[in-house]
Design a protein around this motif. Structure first.
Motif: not given
Ligand SMILES: Nc1ncnc2c1ncn2[C@@H]1O[C@H](COP(=O)(O)OP(=O)(O)OP(=O)(O)O)[C@@H](O)[C@H]1O
Ligand SMILES: [Mg+2]
Lengths: 462, 253
Positions: B42, B170-171
């Motif tokens: 992140s 991000d994910e």
């Protein structure tokens, strides 16, 4: 043998130690907190009973003391006693003493007095039958001059006269009126030259009420009231007083009574006082809440100091009842709704400031970074990521505060803060229980309606 | 082309989240960043659009140094970089439409946007973006009335509004079930095929195999692998995820 003496010695020793000083035995056995706690509990209990001075309650410290010895001995044998028992002793004594301190005495209740208050309250003075009035008066000179004018007057088909044409205080006069409504109750009263009505009935404290005959005429004797000249600058100077004849009759339907009108005005004043206070409080609370939000202010030592200062100020303000603030404002700005409004506002600034700052602290940082990532500027981030998150809870808390403020406003009137509470205390003072009952109903109505409205509004904001 | 050069990030509390990370991303790539929780994925993605300020190193995008851009220019750069988040990061109380429109904030007149006024063209664009991710009918629902998968699609629509050349994800599927994961990643894959570069962090290796054109692995803030997904053999896997790790397959769930 040796084991036995080894165990018995601490048993005896602890028992004796706790006999002389509660908790000491336990302390010596290594249970320091238990020992200290027992001593503290015992001293507090003993202190309370000694201070209160009623021998009956000495039972509590004595029982605790006995339990303490038993506990010390048991502890030495390896088994502590439950502290439930001494707690119960202490609690029983505290409750018993409390009962006596509060002077609970149901025999003091007086049913007659209660009924005298409650009976008029079943007929709240809010509306009255609509009615029309038929009023007639005649002048009469008091005291007599050498040449008194005739005490006669005619008006719209009605005629009234007094015989003789003048009189002194306490003298008997014959009054006559014709052309009034027939067979109707008629109030007869005196009015002095400055316009104050004086009663002519029993003992001059009740209204003289008579009934006209089938022609609408009425004749009676009256005495010139003993207080007729009290307000006169010179009691020997002849002046014109009046005798009034007054009739009422219903015209169908209802209208607000005088008190009812006052209740409505008071209710409006109360609700708007709360509204103004909440609005004013909101204006101050919003900027303060940002200063009181930890997540915004913990960045550097200066802002953190501001945060601590604002928080402390809000906490202190919030801990002062608005009723007490109101008493102070009544002194500063005088009796009336303005004082009450300021008091409510000040208290609400603190309450709202805290609630708002908690909203700000609970804000979700996710949308903020998402909006920043789109290339938005600072104002746009505030507008699109921060405001949507805080406006609904801010509004909900503000409505909730308004709701609370209306309740407080009714109470604040009692200390002179204006509104319906002020009316209530006035009515209680003159023992107008029908009016009091109308106020109660109005307050209940306002609170219930507002509760409902505020709950509904807030529901939509969640 | 995006060049990440000797990037390091040390948080104020002393945590070194990135240590001297360098790699290049070619236009049109679907680059996947993998690594254990806390490895710095992140942080890396947020350094690229400077939601987090890097401590050291440079990020150069099409010959522009993002790390040196002054605020106004940075906002200009950011609007070409869409971002999709694990927690969707929608404004929950606002409508789906408002959430999507907010992706346009970098382009519109700031003052009218503050009043909440949007042009017909932007509204049209928002409907089209929602249509692309298949939820045009939800435009007027509140964002938090949507399921997780639908919310992430709103997130993608918001990024689309930026007309991005690069998407940072991000994910994006870590909060979703395997079926939804595939549908979301397929949208990203589709955008990638249309020429948008995608940098995406992922947890499940089978998803990595399926979507990545290239992989960068981080471990404790250090780049430990760079190459194609196929090159991640058992030994590499253990190196990235540690000796104890067992491969979990999203598809087998
Ligand atoms: N704001 C912060 N302040 C201090 N330390 C942080 C902060 N954000 C992240 N860290 C630390 O930096 C390291 C990297 O965090 P990061 O969130 O980049 O990891 P990640 O790979 O995204 O993990 P995950 O898979 O759990 O999302 C972690 O050790 C984390 O604790
Ligand atoms: Mg992460």
């Amino acid at each position: 043998m040796s084991i036995e003496t080894a165990t018995r010695r601490p048993v005896v020793r602890s028992g004796i130690a706790s006999f002389f000083l509660p908790g000491l035995g336990q302390f010596l056995l290594g249970e320091r907190y238990r020992g200290g706690g027992i001593l503290l509990g015992f001293v507090v209990m003993l202190g309370t009973t000694v201070w209160y001075g009623k021998p009956l309650w000495y039972a509590a410290p004595i029982l605790i003391w006995l339990w303490n010895i038993w506990d010390a001995i048991s502890l030495a044998n390896g088994r502590a006693r439950s502290i439930l028992l001494p707690l119960l002793f202490g609690l029983a004594a505290a409750y018993g003493i409390g009962w006596q301190v509060v002077e609970i005495d149901f025999s003091k209740a007086n049913m007659d007095r209660a009924l005298a208050i409650l009976r008029p309250m079943t007929r709240p003075d809010f509306v009255q039958p609509r009615r029309e009035v038929n009023q007639m008066w005649v002048p009469v000179q008091v005291p007599c001059s050498s040449q008194p004018p005739a005490a006669r007057r005619e008006d719209a088909g009605r005629a009234a006269m007094v015989i003789p044409d003048c009189g002194g205080v306490g003298e008997t006069l014959i009054v006559n009126v014709t052309g009034m409504w027939a067979d109707a109750e008629t109030n007869v009263f005196w009015q002095n030259p400055i316009g104050n009505p004086l009663m002519l009935g029993e003992g001059e404290i009740t209204m003289l009420t008579l009934t006209t005959d089938e022609n609408g005429s009425l004749t009676t004797t009256i005495r010139v009231p003993s207080t007729a000249l009290v307000a006169a600058p010179d009691p020997t100077l002849p002046q014109f007083h009046r005798v009034y004849f007054e009739q009422y009759r219903p015209t169908g339907g209802y209208e607000l009574s005088f008190i009812g009108n006052e209740v409505l005005k008071g209710a409006l004043a109360t609700v708007s006082m709360a509204l103004m206070a909440t609005g004013l409080a909101m204006l101050f609370a919003i900027p303060l809440s940002f200063l009181a939000a930890r997540n915004l202010m913990s960045g550097n030592p200066v802002t953190y100091a501001v945060y601590v200062a604002v928080r402390t100020l809000l906490n202190i303000l919030r801990s002062i009842e608005s009723l007490i603030i109101a008493i102070i404002f009544v002194v500063i700005v005088g009796l009336g709704p303005f004082a009450g409004m300021l008091a409510l506002a000040l208290h609400s600034v603190a309450a709202l400031g805290k609630l708002y700052s908690e909203v700000i602290e609970g804000i979700d940082p996710g949308p903020i970074e998402a909006i920043r990532a789109t290339g938005a500027n600072w104002l746009q981030v505030v507008r699109y990521a921060v405001i949507p998150q805080i406006i609904p809870p801010f509004t909900a808390f503000t409505i909730y505060r308004w709701d609370i403020n209306v309740r407080s406003a009714t109470v604040i009137g009692l200390v002179g803060g204006g509104g319906i509470g002020f009316l209530l205390i006035e009515l209680i003072r003159v023992n107008n229980m029908r009016g009091v009952s109308a106020v109660f109903i109005a307050i209940a109505f306002i609170v219930i309606v507002l509760d409902y409205v505020s709950a509904k509004l807030r529901e939509r904001l969640v | 082309m995006l060049k990440i050069q000797n990037l390091s990030k040390t948080y104020p509390n002393g945590t070194q989240a990135l240590k001297n990370v360098s790699f290049d991303v070619q236009d049109g790539e679907f680059l996947v960043v993998i690594g254990l929780s806390g490895s710095g994925k992140s942080t890396l993605l947020r350094c690229i659009n400077r939601l987090i300020e890097p401590t050291e190193g440079k990020i150069i995008w099409d010959n522009v140094d993002i790390t040196a851009a002054p605020p106004a220019e940075l906002r200009h750069i950011r609007r070409k970089i869409g971002m999709v988040f694990q927690q969707f990061n929608l404004v929950k109380r606002s409508s789906v439409m408002t959430n999507v429109l907010s992706g346009r904030l970098g382009y519109v007149n700031p003052w009218t946007s503050l009043l909440g006024i949007w042009s017909q063209e932007d509204r049209q664009r928002a409907i089209q973006a929602l249509d692309r991710v298949g939820i045009a009918d939800k435009a007027h629902s509140r964002a938090d009335a949507l399921s997780g998968g639908q919310q992430q699609r709103v997130g993608i629509a918001r990024a689309l509004m930026q007309d991005p050349k690069l998407i940072l994800a991000d994910e994006p599927v870590a909060s979703l079930d395997p079926v939804l994961s595939h549908s979301i990643l397929q949208y990203l894959e589709q955008l990638n095929k249309e020429g948008i570069t995608v940098i995406c962090s992922l947890h499940f290796l089978d998803l990595v195999h399926r979507y990545a054109t290239r992989v960068v692995a981080l471990k404790d803030g250090v780049k430990v692998f760079e190459g194609s997904a196929k090159e991640i053999d058992r030994a590499k896997f253990k190196e990235i995820y540690g000796e104890e790790a067992q491969e979990v397959r999203a598809a087998s769930l």
